[in-house]
Design a protein around this motif. Structure first.
Motif, PDB file in Angstrom:
ATOM      1  N   ILE A 104       0.858  -1.178   0.000  1.00 20.31           N
ATOM      2  CA  ILE A 104       0.000   0.000   0.000  1.00 20.31           C
ATOM      3  C   ILE A 104       0.894   1.228   0.000  1.00 20.31           C
ATOM      4  CG2 ILE A 104      -1.980  -1.074   1.121  1.00 20.31           C
ATOM      5  CD1 ILE A 104      -1.024   0.104   3.751  1.00 20.31           C
ATOM      6  N   ASP A 105       0.389   2.319  -0.571  1.00 18.90           N
ATOM      7  CA  ASP A 105       1.242   3.487  -0.755  1.00 18.90           C
ATOM      8  C   ASP A 105       0.399   4.748  -0.724  1.00 18.90           C
ATOM      9  OD1 ASP A 105       3.659   4.724  -1.147  1.00 18.90           O
ATOM     10  OD2 ASP A 105       4.032   3.865  -3.119  1.00 18.90           O
ATOM     11  N   GLY A 106       0.972   5.800  -0.165  1.00 15.52           N
ATOM     12  CA  GLY A 106       0.280   7.079  -0.118  1.00 15.52           C
ATOM     13  C   GLY A 106       0.439   7.881  -1.389  1.00 15.52           C
ATOM     14  N   ASN A 107       1.700   8.069  -1.827  1.00 11.07           N
ATOM     15  CA  ASN A 107       1.973   8.854  -3.036  1.00 11.07           C
ATOM     16  C   ASN A 107       1.996   8.017  -4.302  1.00 11.07           C
ATOM     17  OD1 ASN A 107       2.336  11.319  -1.597  1.00 11.07           O
ATOM     18  ND2 ASN A 107       4.397  10.675  -1.043  1.00 11.07           N
ATOM     19  N   GLY A 108       2.253   6.728  -4.161  1.00  8.12           N
ATOM     20  CA  GLY A 108       2.293   5.849  -5.322  1.00  8.12           C
ATOM     21  C   GLY A 108       3.673   5.669  -5.925  1.00  8.12           C
ATOM     22  N   ASN A 109       4.676   6.439  -5.468  1.00  8.84           N
ATOM     23  CA  ASN A 109       6.003   6.347  -6.080  1.00  8.84           C
ATOM     24  C   ASN A 109       6.643   4.988  -5.856  1.00  8.84           C
ATOM     25  OD1 ASN A 109       6.176   7.628  -3.280  1.00  8.84           O
ATOM     26  ND2 ASN A 109       8.321   7.049  -3.614  1.00  8.84           N
ATOM     27  N   ARG A 110       6.436   4.402  -4.668  1.00  9.61           N
ATOM     28  CA  ARG A 110       7.063   3.118  -4.357  1.00  9.61           C
ATOM     29  C   ARG A 110       6.434   1.990  -5.170  1.00  9.61           C
ATOM     30  NH1 ARG A 110       6.011  -0.827  -0.075  1.00  9.61           N
ATOM     31  NH2 ARG A 110       4.267   0.506   0.486  1.00  9.61           N
ATOM     32  N   VAL A 111       5.100   1.901  -5.153  1.00  8.56           N
ATOM     33  CA  VAL A 111       4.472   0.816  -5.912  1.00  8.56           C
ATOM     34  C   VAL A 111       4.680   1.014  -7.405  1.00  8.56           C
ATOM     35  CG1 VAL A 111       2.791   0.233  -4.127  1.00  8.56           C
ATOM     36  CG2 VAL A 111       2.166   1.886  -5.893  1.00  8.56           C
ATOM     37  N   ALA A 112       4.786   2.258  -7.849  1.00  9.06           N
ATOM     38  CA  ALA A 112       5.036   2.525  -9.268  1.00  9.06           C
ATOM     39  C   ALA A 112       6.417   2.022  -9.678  1.00  9.06           C
ATOM     40  CB  ALA A 112       4.897   4.013  -9.565  1.00  9.06           C
ATOM     41  N   ALA A 113       7.431   2.310  -8.855  1.00  9.60           N
ATOM     42  CA  ALA A 113       8.793   1.876  -9.181  1.00  9.60           C
ATOM     43  C   ALA A 113       8.934   0.362  -9.087  1.00  9.60           C
ATOM     44  CB  ALA A 113       9.799   2.563  -8.259  1.00  9.60           C
ATOM     45  N   ILE A 114       8.267  -0.250  -8.122  1.00  4.92           N
ATOM     46  CA  ILE A 114       8.293  -1.709  -8.040  1.00  4.92           C
ATOM     47  C   ILE A 114       7.662  -2.308  -9.288  1.00  4.92           C
ATOM     48  CG2 ILE A 114       7.332  -3.710  -6.812  1.00  4.92           C
ATOM     49  CD1 ILE A 114       7.633  -2.063  -4.211  1.00  4.92           C
ATOM     50  N   THR A 115       6.603  -1.685  -9.777  1.00  3.12           N
ATOM     51  CA  THR A 115       5.864  -2.210 -10.918  1.00  3.12           C
ATOM     52  C   THR A 115       6.601  -1.992 -12.229  1.00  3.12           C
ATOM     53  OG1 THR A 115       3.785  -1.753  -9.761  1.00  3.12           O
ATOM     54  CG2 THR A 115       3.648  -2.108 -12.132  1.00  3.12           C
ATOM     55  N   TRP A 116       7.160  -0.801 -12.430  1.00  3.28           N
ATOM     56  CA  TRP A 116       7.758  -0.476 -13.728  1.00  3.28           C
ATOM     57  C   TRP A 116       8.855   0.554 -13.564  1.00  3.28           C
ATOM     58  CZ3 TRP A 116       8.521   3.869 -16.668  1.00  3.28           C
ATOM     59  CH2 TRP A 116       8.865   3.657 -18.008  1.00  3.28           C
ATOM     60  N   GLY A 117       9.908   0.440 -14.392  1.00  2.41           N
ATOM     61  CA  GLY A 117      10.937   1.471 -14.418  1.00  2.41           C
ATOM     62  C   GLY A 117      12.329   0.952 -14.163  1.00  2.41           C
ATOM     63  N   PRO A 118      12.742   0.825 -12.887  1.00  3.46           N
ATOM     64  CA  PRO A 118      14.106   0.375 -12.598  1.00  3.46           C
ATOM     65  C   PRO A 118      14.387  -0.982 -13.244  1.00  3.46           C
ATOM     66  CG  PRO A 118      13.026   1.153 -10.600  1.00  3.46           C
ATOM     67  CD  PRO A 118      11.974   1.094 -11.655  1.00  3.46           C
ATOM     68  N   THR A 119      15.631  -1.189 -13.651  1.00  7.01           N
ATOM     69  CA  THR A 119      15.994  -2.435 -14.327  1.00  7.01           C
ATOM     70  C   THR A 119      15.777  -3.639 -13.432  1.00  7.01           C
ATOM     71  OG1 THR A 119      17.679  -1.171 -15.528  1.00  7.01           O
ATOM     72  CG2 THR A 119      17.804  -3.583 -15.654  1.00  7.01           C
ATOM     73  N   HIS A 120      16.154  -3.509 -12.156  1.00  4.58           N
ATOM     74  CA  HIS A 120      15.997  -4.588 -11.182  1.00  4.58           C
ATOM     75  C   HIS A 120      15.350  -4.033  -9.915  1.00  4.58           C
ATOM     76  CE1 HIS A 120      18.730  -7.097 -13.559  1.00  4.58           C
ATOM     77  NE2 HIS A 120      19.517  -6.039 -13.634  1.00  4.58           N
ATOM     78  N   VAL A 121      14.575  -4.855  -9.245  1.00  6.83           N
ATOM     79  CA  VAL A 121      13.968  -4.484  -7.962  1.00  6.83           C
ATOM     80  C   VAL A 121      14.341  -5.559  -6.949  1.00  6.83           C
ATOM     81  CG1 VAL A 121      11.832  -4.063  -6.695  1.00  6.83           C
ATOM     82  CG2 VAL A 121      12.035  -3.318  -9.082  1.00  6.83           C
ATOM     83  N   ILE A 122      14.968  -5.129  -5.849  1.00  9.39           N
ATOM     84  CA  ILE A 122      15.311  -6.046  -4.762  1.00  9.39           C
ATOM     85  C   ILE A 122      14.373  -5.768  -3.592  1.00  9.39           C
ATOM     86  CG2 ILE A 122      17.074  -6.750  -3.096  1.00  9.39           C
ATOM     87  CD1 ILE A 122      19.200  -6.016  -5.157  1.00  9.39           C
ATOM     88  N   LEU A 123      13.674  -6.805  -3.145  1.00  8.30           N
ATOM     89  CA  LEU A 123      12.723  -6.689  -2.049  1.00  8.30           C
ATOM     90  C   LEU A 123      13.232  -7.490  -0.854  1.00  8.30           C
ATOM     91  CD1 LEU A 123       9.616  -7.319  -4.295  1.00  8.30           C
ATOM     92  CD2 LEU A 123      10.234  -5.114  -3.292  1.00  8.30           C
ATOM     93  N   VAL A 124      13.486  -6.820   0.255  1.00  7.06           N
ATOM     94  CA  VAL A 124      13.917  -7.480   1.485  1.00  7.06           C
ATOM     95  C   VAL A 124      12.677  -7.697   2.349  1.00  7.06           C
ATOM     96  CG1 VAL A 124      15.335  -7.299   3.557  1.00  7.06           C
ATOM     97  CG2 VAL A 124      16.206  -6.436   1.368  1.00  7.06           C
ATOM     98  N   VAL A 125      12.373  -8.962   2.632  1.00  6.59           N
ATOM     99  CA  VAL A 125      11.102  -9.286   3.273  1.00  6.59           C
ATOM    100  C   VAL A 125      11.325 -10.171   4.499  1.00  6.59           C
ATOM    101  CG1 VAL A 125       8.810 -10.302   2.970  1.00  6.59           C
ATOM    102  CG2 VAL A 125       9.948  -9.176   1.024  1.00  6.59           C
ATOM    103  N   GLY A 126      10.949  -9.671   5.659  1.00  3.60           N
ATOM    104  CA  GLY A 126      10.994 -10.478   6.866  1.00  3.60           C
ATOM    105  C   GLY A 126       9.865 -11.498   6.871  1.00  3.60           C
ATOM    106  N   LEU A 127      10.149 -12.678   7.391  1.00  5.95           N
ATOM    107  CA  LEU A 127       9.123 -13.710   7.449  1.00  5.95           C
ATOM    108  C   LEU A 127       7.954 -13.301   8.348  1.00  5.95           C
ATOM    109  CD1 LEU A 127      11.295 -16.969   7.567  1.00  5.95           C
ATOM    110  CD2 LEU A 127      10.138 -15.928   5.601  1.00  5.95           C
ATOM    111  N   ASN A 128       8.143 -12.265   9.154  1.00  5.09           N
ATOM    112  CA  ASN A 128       7.053 -11.734   9.974  1.00  5.09           C
ATOM    113  C   ASN A 128       5.921 -11.149   9.126  1.00  5.09           C
ATOM    114  OD1 ASN A 128       9.220  -9.712   9.465  1.00  5.09           O
ATOM    115  ND2 ASN A 128       7.849  -8.297  10.506  1.00  5.09           N
ATOM    116  N   LYS A 129       6.182 -10.911   7.843  1.00  3.56           N
ATOM    117  CA  LYS A 129       5.173 -10.321   6.962  1.00  3.56           C
ATOM    118  C   LYS A 129       4.407 -11.359   6.147  1.00  3.56           C
ATOM    119  CE  LYS A 129       7.601  -5.926   6.432  1.00  3.56           C
ATOM    120  NZ  LYS A 129       8.087  -4.914   5.473  1.00  3.56           N
ATOM    121  N   VAL A 130       4.711 -12.629   6.349  1.00  5.27           N
ATOM    122  CA  VAL A 130       4.078 -13.681   5.562  1.00  5.27           C
ATOM    123  C   VAL A 130       2.727 -14.051   6.179  1.00  5.27           C
ATOM    124  CG1 VAL A 130       4.286 -16.053   4.709  1.00  5.27           C
ATOM    125  CG2 VAL A 130       6.297 -14.547   4.774  1.00  5.27           C
ATOM    126  N   CYS A 131       1.715 -14.123   5.323  1.00  2.00           N
ATOM    127  CA  CYS A 131       0.346 -14.429   5.748  1.00  2.00           C
ATOM    128  C   CYS A 131      -0.160 -15.663   5.006  1.00  2.00           C
ATOM    129  CB  CYS A 131      -0.574 -13.247   5.449  1.00  2.00           C
ATOM    130  SG  CYS A 131      -0.040 -11.697   6.202  1.00  2.00           S
TER     131      CYS A 131
END
Length: 201
Positions: A104-131
């Motif tokens: 979720i995002d307020g301005n949309g810049n983060r979800v936009a960049a994850i979706t399209w643009g940068p050549t590579h996207v690295i996501l660091v995810v703690g297992l505490n976020k797994v549902c």
């Protein structure tokens, strides 16, 4: 859990790794990002908590960090520059056990960049976020991550007051853009680093 997630993420065309602790994450990021690469990131506390952003700023990389500028105009310039970077770093607000990513995002810049643009996207995810499933992941993003972030930003919404999502229409809401990502496209563009570290919200 991590091995199950890696299998499910690879089925969805992500590159995926497991790093038990923060020092392992730093080594993996160094391995993944060639020196002199251009790098930027969103407001993720996960990558800050693990020391990734500090490591990149101290290394031989071309870093675009919105925290280094003070004016709204300069921050917007950094947001836009992120789309041209070789690597963009972020996290997720939640992930389902079958590999769906929720942000979720307020301005949309983060979800936009994850979706399209940068050549590579690295996501660091703690297992505490797994549902367990997508519904639980969306609920976590809206009812756990959003209220904590609202408190961090000091904005005025009902969830910031009582920690419960009211599905509000507040002008200060950071739930303006909800992203559900099914797969990485093109294959391998997104790299997920899972960790036992309890990072982010």
């Amino acid at each position: 859990m991590a091995q199950k997630l890696i299998k499910n993420l690879k089925r969805r065309h992500y590159d995926a790794y497991y790093c038990q602790q923060a020092s392992d994450i730093l080594n993996k990021v160094r391995e993944l990002i060639p020196e002199r690469s251009s790098v930027s990131w969103g407001g993720s506390m996960s990558i800050r908590d693990t020391g990734v952003t500090q490591m990149l700023k101290e290394g031989n990389y071309q870093v675009f960090d919105r925290d280094d500028v003070t004016t709204a105009e300069d921050k917007l310039r950094i947001y836009r520059k992120a789309f041209e970077c070789d690597y963009y770093l972020a996290s997720v607000n939640a992930m389902s056990e079958d590999g769906l990513l929720v942000n979720i995002d307020g301005n949309g810049n983060r979800v936009a960049a994850i979706t399209w643009g940068p050549t590579h996207v690295i996501l660091v995810v703690g297992l505490n976020k797994v549902c367990q499933d997508l519904d639980a992941a969306v609920k976590r993003a809206r009812s756990e991550a959003a209220p904590v972030n609202m408190a961090r930003f000091g904005l005025n919404t009902p969830c910031q007051t009582d920690g419960t999502c009211h599905n509000c229409l507040s002008a200060d809401s950071i739930c303006n853009y909800v992203s559900i990502q099914r797969m990485s496209h093109p294959a391998g563009r997104h790299i997920v680093i899972l960790t036992d570290e309890n990072v982010g919200y």
